[in-house]
Design an enzyme around this catalytic site. Structure first.
Site, PDB file in Angstrom:
ATOM      1  CB  SER A  62      -0.969  -0.049   1.190  1.00 53.99           C
ATOM      2  OG  SER A  62      -2.103   0.740   0.942  1.00 53.99           O
ATOM      3  CG  ASP A  95      -6.853  -3.107  -3.261  1.00 49.61           C
ATOM      4  OD1 ASP A  95      -7.232  -1.943  -2.984  1.00 49.61           O
ATOM      5  OD2 ASP A  95      -5.851  -3.639  -2.750  1.00 49.61           O
ATOM      6  CG  HIS A 118      -6.261  -2.212   0.585  1.00 51.02           C
ATOM      7  ND1 HIS A 118      -5.472  -2.104  -0.538  1.00 51.02           N
ATOM      8  CD2 HIS A 118      -5.545  -1.663   1.587  1.00 51.02           C
ATOM      9  CE1 HIS A 118      -4.330  -1.514  -0.224  1.00 51.02           C
ATOM     10  NE2 HIS A 118      -4.351  -1.236   1.064  1.00 51.02           N
TER      11      HIS A 118
END
Length: 311
Positions: free
Chosen positions: A155, A252, A278
Site C-alpha cells: 500500500s 482493490d 484491500h
C-alpha cells in the site's frame, strides 16, 4: 453544476478508499510457501564484503498505520497485525542473520484526511519513508558492497518501494541496479499494467489510485490535504522492470482504480466494498493460485536468497 457535483461525489468515494489504506485488522501469520524467483545478475567479482555483512538484506515497507517512526526495524512491534509480518517473520526464522538481514521500514505511516486532521500528511509520511529507505540502502551498500537486496512493500509502503525501484532502475538510486535481486509490490497506488509483472490476478483493468486521481489532484485537497496524486512514475522501473512483481486483488481500488471517473459512479458499490478487499491479502487465496500473496512472496524471496547464496 450537476456534473461538478457528480465528479466531487466520485472523488469523495475514491478519496475515502485511499484514506483507508492499511487501516484494517489483518489475520495472523500464514506459513511460507514456494514460489518462482526472478534473479538478478550475480554480484560483480570485485565487490567483497567485510566480516559481519549479510549476503542479502530484505527490506519491507509496511502500509499506512502499520508502522511508526520510532519502531525497531529489526524487531518491529508498531502493529502486530501488519501484513508484511507475514513475510518478514518466516524469513527471519528461516535464515541466520549472518546470511540474511531482515529490515522493516520505520516511518510515521499516516494519512491526514477530514476525519484525522492531526495526522501527518500522505506526502510528508511518504517522503519520510522514502528518505529512510534510501538511507538504509545507501549505508548498507557503503558498509557491505557485495550485499544484495530484496525489496517489498504494501500500500503506502508499496508506493515508497516502487518509487525507490524506479530511482534505482534508472540509475538515480542509492545502490546499483545489479544489487537488487527482486521487488514485490502489494497494492501499489502507482501501479501500471505495463510496468513490472502483474502476478496471478486476472481481471485487473484499472490502475493505481494516484494515477486515476491525478487529473483532479487539486480538487481532493479539501478531503485529503497534503495528498498529491502524482500520476505514473515518469521513467517506470528502468533496468529493474523484469525484476518487479506486482500483486493486486481485483476491485482493490488502491491498485485497480477505474481510469474513467464515470465508471466509478456506476461501480459505487464496488468502491465502498474495496476496503474489505484491500485488507484481505493475508487470507485471500484468489490473487495468486494456491497460496496467499505473503506466502508467495516468502517462497519467491527464499528462491532469490538461495540462488544468491549458492544453496
Amino acid at each position: 453544476m450537476k456534473k461538478v457535483l457528480t465528479i466531487l461525489a466520485v472523488l469523495v468515494l475514491l478519496a475515502l478508499i485511499v484514506v483507508g489504506v492499511g487501516n484494517w485488522l489483518l489475520t495472523n501469520d500464514q506459513p511460507g510457501g514456494p514460489g518462482p524467483g526472478k534473479p538478478a545478475a550475480p554480484p560483480s567479482p570485485e565487490a567483497q564484503n567485510p566480516p559481519g555483512c549479510a549476503d542479502v538484506e530484505v527490506l519491507a515497507a509496511p502500509g499506512t498505520w502499520e508502522s511508526k517512526a520510532d519502531d525497531d526495524p529489526l524487531a518491529p512491534r508498531a502493529n502486530p497485525r501488519s501484513l508484511l509480518l507475514n513475510v518478514t517473520r518466516p524469513l527471519t526464522e528461516e535464515f541466520p542473520k549472518e546470511k540474511v538481514k531482515v529490515w522493516t521500514l520505520p516511518y510515521t505511516a499516516q494519512f491526514r484526511n477530514i476525519n484525522a486532521r492531526g495526522e501527518m500528511t500522505y506526502d510528508d509520511s511518504r517522503n519520510q519513508g522514502f528518505k529512510r529507505l534510501e538511507n538504509e540502502l545507501r549505508e548498507m551498500h557503503k558498509a557491505c558492497p557485495a550485499t544484495s537486496f530484496v525489496l517489498t512493500g504494501f500500500s503506502q509502503g508499496a508506493v515508497i518501494t516502487g518509487d525507490m525501484a524506479g530511482e534505482i532502475g534508472n540509475n538515480r538510486g542509492p545502490v546499483p541496479a545489479d544489487r537488487i535481486l527482486g521487488v514485490a509490490l502489494i497494492a501499489d497506488g502507482r501501479q501500471e499494467l505495463d510496468k513490472g509483472t502483474l502476478v496471478g490476478a486476472k481481471g485487473i483493468r484499472g490502475t493505481g489510485a494516484e494515477i486515476a486521481l491525478n487529473p483532479v489532484s487539486g480538487l481532493i485537497q479539501t478531503i485529503v490535504p497534503g495528498a498529491t496524486m502524482r500520476g505514473p512514475r515518469p521513467d517506470g522501473f528502468g533496468e529493474l522492470n523484469d525484476r518487479v512483481n506486482n500483486f493486486c486483488a481485483p476491485a482493490d481500488l488502491i491498485c485497480d482504480a477505474p481510469g474513467d471517473l464515470g465508471n466509478a459512479l456506476v461501480r459505487a458499490k464496488d468502491l465502498v466494498a474495496a476496503n474489505a478487499v484491500h485488507s484481505q491479502y493475508a487470507t485471500n487465496g484468489a490473487v495468486v493460485d494456491g497460496k496467499t500473496v505473503p506466502e508467495y512472496i516468502v517462497g519467491w524471496a527464499r528462491d532469490l536468497i538461495n540462488e544468491r547464496t549458492g544453496k
